[in-house]
Design an enzyme around this catalytic site. Structure first.
Site, PDB file in Angstrom:
ATOM      1  N   HIS A 190       0.828  -1.206   0.000  1.00 33.58           N
ATOM      2  CA  HIS A 190       0.000   0.000   0.000  1.00 33.58           C
ATOM      3  C   HIS A 190       0.863   1.256   0.000  1.00 33.58           C
ATOM      4  O   HIS A 190       0.497   2.276  -0.577  1.00 33.58           O
ATOM      5  CB  HIS A 190      -0.948  -0.012   1.218  1.00 33.58           C
ATOM      6  CG  HIS A 190      -0.264  -0.022   2.543  1.00 33.58           C
ATOM      7  ND1 HIS A 190       0.156  -1.179   3.161  1.00 33.58           N
ATOM      8  CD2 HIS A 190       0.104   0.990   3.369  1.00 33.58           C
ATOM      9  CE1 HIS A 190       0.728  -0.877   4.311  1.00 33.58           C
ATOM     10  NE2 HIS A 190       0.714   0.419   4.462  1.00 33.58           N
ATOM     11  N   GLU A 430       4.141 -10.179 -24.614  1.00 31.10           N
ATOM     12  CA  GLU A 430       5.235 -10.115 -23.641  1.00 31.10           C
ATOM     13  C   GLU A 430       5.896 -11.479 -23.431  1.00 31.10           C
ATOM     14  O   GLU A 430       6.794 -11.612 -22.609  1.00 31.10           O
ATOM     15  CB  GLU A 430       4.707  -9.563 -22.311  1.00 31.10           C
ATOM     16  CG  GLU A 430       3.448 -10.261 -21.821  1.00 31.10           C
ATOM     17  CD  GLU A 430       2.747  -9.494 -20.711  1.00 31.10           C
ATOM     18  OE1 GLU A 430       3.404  -8.680 -20.034  1.00 31.10           O
ATOM     19  OE2 GLU A 430       1.545  -9.720 -20.510  1.00 31.10           O
ATOM     20  N   ASP A 454       8.551  -7.618 -19.572  1.00 32.44           N
ATOM     21  CA  ASP A 454       8.478  -9.080 -19.506  1.00 32.44           C
ATOM     22  C   ASP A 454       9.026  -9.734 -20.769  1.00 32.44           C
ATOM     23  O   ASP A 454       9.632 -10.811 -20.703  1.00 32.44           O
ATOM     24  CB  ASP A 454       7.040  -9.534 -19.257  1.00 32.44           C
ATOM     25  CG  ASP A 454       6.695  -9.556 -17.773  1.00 32.44           C
ATOM     26  OD1 ASP A 454       7.619  -9.702 -16.954  1.00 32.44           O
ATOM     27  OD2 ASP A 454       5.508  -9.416 -17.434  1.00 32.44           O
ATOM     28  N   CYS A 501       3.982  -0.606 -24.115  1.00 34.06           N
ATOM     29  CA  CYS A 501       3.633  -0.044 -22.804  1.00 34.06           C
ATOM     30  C   CYS A 501       4.642  -0.416 -21.719  1.00 34.06           C
ATOM     31  O   CYS A 501       4.372  -0.249 -20.538  1.00 34.06           O
ATOM     32  CB  CYS A 501       2.232  -0.488 -22.384  1.00 34.06           C
ATOM     33  SG  CYS A 501       2.026  -2.267 -22.239  1.00 34.06           S
TER      34      CYS A 501
END
Length: 588
Positions: A190, A430, A454, A501
């Site tokens: 978080h 990927e 990746d 991306c």
């Protein structure tokens, strides 16, 4: 001076004075009470639990209003914990044994938290942080002790902590906090999610960070290199001061504060420059930086904030809100990419990067997948929504995903709910097998988006998170470049558009190389957009094509990088300084 390494989770460099944040639980003693006080003590505890739950609910509403629903969701686990009748039952049992409300509550929480303490799974430990946070809050309320809050941090602070609980991290003020570092936490914690959203430089997982540290001592958080520098020398402070000044000046010169604009090369080739986001609260940054929509909405972070699988309605609310805010610009939503470095409780395995990940997990959990598919499809009625499947390795996976997508659409038709029947469907390329088969996959999708992170990792068999071999990781390895060029060529031959991306889309050498290969769209972290636009507007595709042809003759990544720096700097002298940077200005 002391340099400690950790995990860089939010780019940039922060320099300031140390603010040591501690949220230690109040000291408790094993106090016995008279039997005559048992019912009174039960009532006192019940009232404090109820008032604390309301306190958290009010805070959740306030945070959701000003920062977005996903930030408010960080408190949901704590609210649910205090709403659990089993917790109150255990507490009352302990009080019935003649223990005080404080000790009874602490003992009950310890009983609940024991399985989490015994677990080595990151997401379980995230929930443990929630439980520790809510425990401290209830105990302070029971003992009428003043609360300690990060909201009191002075300006130009570097927040140092063992950890920062969910109810505090959402109160961070980026106008006061120059950086933060913690002893525990990782890329999907978080703390990491909020630090990235607020663009606060952060380094987590720094062992022995607080050893001998004091408030108001000078500290540097170098989230570019994953370092925390304690008591930096005057020479080191001067170096970072110059770097931060140059960074701010260049960022200021690049920020547009204008609506998204078309980005065109000097010889009239249009390139879409989009943003990668994790939370809808980041959408505000798109106009600030001039991004033309969202090229990658990573939905797994919505799951991480809730620490559970959100319902269809919860997801629909978030996706539709994003679509409406972005309209008429595109929103590409990637389905859940669980696995890799984003491991959920109960789904951990020895090698998550090569295991039960992304669509592989979703195919085995069709109800979870269908919930998300229906939510995304419904959101398409409110804007230009596209859907993207990650970790595709074969044609059979595309066919199966599309069958489930068709099933989700049919269910929505039966309900009478609106959606865009022409919504575009794409895949992440990927995995090398998908790149090699790109020409056979084109007829089943509307677009490709190449995930260079990746794709590089799987092509070279290099875990980029492993420091021992991280030097082997390079987007400019000839094998990786050949795969990227193959995918772009296959897409254009079939008249579908191709985007990128991954991190390469925002790198100084990667941008012109990808544009020269013919890519249609580049998607990156929002603050990198102006930098990319500046490069694109300063180059010519016809010249870059010749550079790409020469690059493909090299046999090593080192030769490729050396040639690109030399050639691009000479061809575009006005951009030479940018090409000599090792990273995009956004990451300095």
């Amino acid at each position: 001076m002391k340099i400690i390494r950790g995990i860089a989770v939010s780019g940039g460099i922060g320099m300031g004075t140390a603010f040591l944040f501690t949220s230690n639980p109040p000291e408790l003693k094993k106090v016995k009470i008279p039997e005559s006080n048992v019912e009174t003590e039960k009532e006192r505890l019940s009232k404090v639990i109820a008032s604390t739950r309301k306190e958290l609910t009010d805070l959740q509403v306030k945070i959701s209003k000003f920062l977005g629903n996903e930030f408010g969701d960080f408190l949901e686990v704590q609210i649910q914990t205090l709403s659990d009748p089993a917790l109150l039952s255990i507490c009352h049992r302990n009080i019935g044994d003649s223990y005080s409300a404080e000790y009874s509550f602490s003992k009950a929480i310890s009983e609940i938290a024991k399985p989490l303490l015994d677990s080595k799974v990151g997401l379980f430990k995230e929930r443990l942080a929630d439980i520790e946070d809510v425990t401290n809050r209830v105990l302070r309320n029971l003992l009428s002790l003043p609360s300690v809050s990060i909201i009191d941090v002075p300006k130009d602070s570097i927040v140092l902590a063992h950890t920062i609980p969910p109810s505090e991290i959402v109160l961070l003020d980026s106008r006061k906090v120059n950086g933060l570092a913690t002893e525990i936490g990782g890329r999907t914690s978080h703390i990491a999610i909020i630090a990235k959203a607020l663009e606060i430089p952060a380094v987590l997982g720094v062992e022995h960070l607080l050893d001998n540290m004091k408030n108001d001592e000078p500290v540097v958080v170098d989230a570019q290199r994953g370092q925390v520098i304690l008591a930096p020398t005057s020479r080191r402070i001067q170096m970072y001061s110059q770097e931060i000044k140059a960074y701010k000046e260049r960022r200021k010169s690049l920020i547009t504060k204008k609506p998204p604009q078309t980005v065109i090369t000097r010889d009239e080739h249009k390139i879409d420059v989009s943003a990668n986001i994790e939370l809808t609260s980041e959408i505000y940054a798109l106009e600030r930086y001039g991004a033309n929509g969202v090229g990658l909405f990573r939905t797994e972070y919505l799951f991480l904030t809730k620490r559970r699988f959100p319902t269809e309605e919860e997801q629909y609310r978030i996706y539709s809100e994003a679509a409406m805010q972005l309209k008429p610009h595109p929103l590409i939503i990637r389905t859940l990419d669980i696995g890799g470095d984003k491991v959920f409780p109960g789904y951990e395995e020895a090698n998550p990067f090569l295991g039960w990940r992304a669509v592989r997990f979703l195919f085995d959990n069709e109800e979870i997948f269908l919930d998300q598919l229906r939510a995304i499809v419904r959101a398409s009625a409110h804007g230009s929504v596209k859907i993207m499947f990650p970790m595709i390795s074969s044609l059979s996976e595309i066919r199966f995903a599309r069958r489930l997508l068709d099933s989700a659409k049919e269910q929505l038709r039966d309900r009478g709910q609106r959606f865009d029947p022409e919504m575009e469907v794409g895949i992440m390329v990927e995995i090398p097998s998908a790149a090699l088969l790109a020409d056979r996959l084109t007829e089943h999708v509307d677009f490709f988006s190449i995930g260079t992170n990746d794709l590089t990792q799987y092509t070279l068999a290099v875990d980029r998170g492993n420091e021992k071999i991280s030097a082997l990781f390079s987007h400019y390895h000839p094998a990786v470049l050949q795969l990227i060029r193959r995918v772009i060529g296959a897409g254009h031959k079939a008249h579908i558009w191709v985007g990128v991306c991954g991190e390469m889309a925002a790198e100084p050498l990667g941008i012109p190389l990808l544009v020269g290969m013919g890519v249609d769209e580049l998607s990156m972290t929002p603050c990198a957009v102006p930098f990319a636009c500046k490069i694109i507007r300063g180059v010519r595709v016809d010249e870059l094509r010749k550079i790409v042809s020469k690059v493909m003759e090299y046999s090593t990544a080192t030769d490729v990088v050396r040639y690109l720096r030399r050639k691009l700097s000479r061809t575009y002298p006005d951009l030479a300084k940018l090409f000599l940077e090792r990273k995009n200005v956004c990451y300095l």
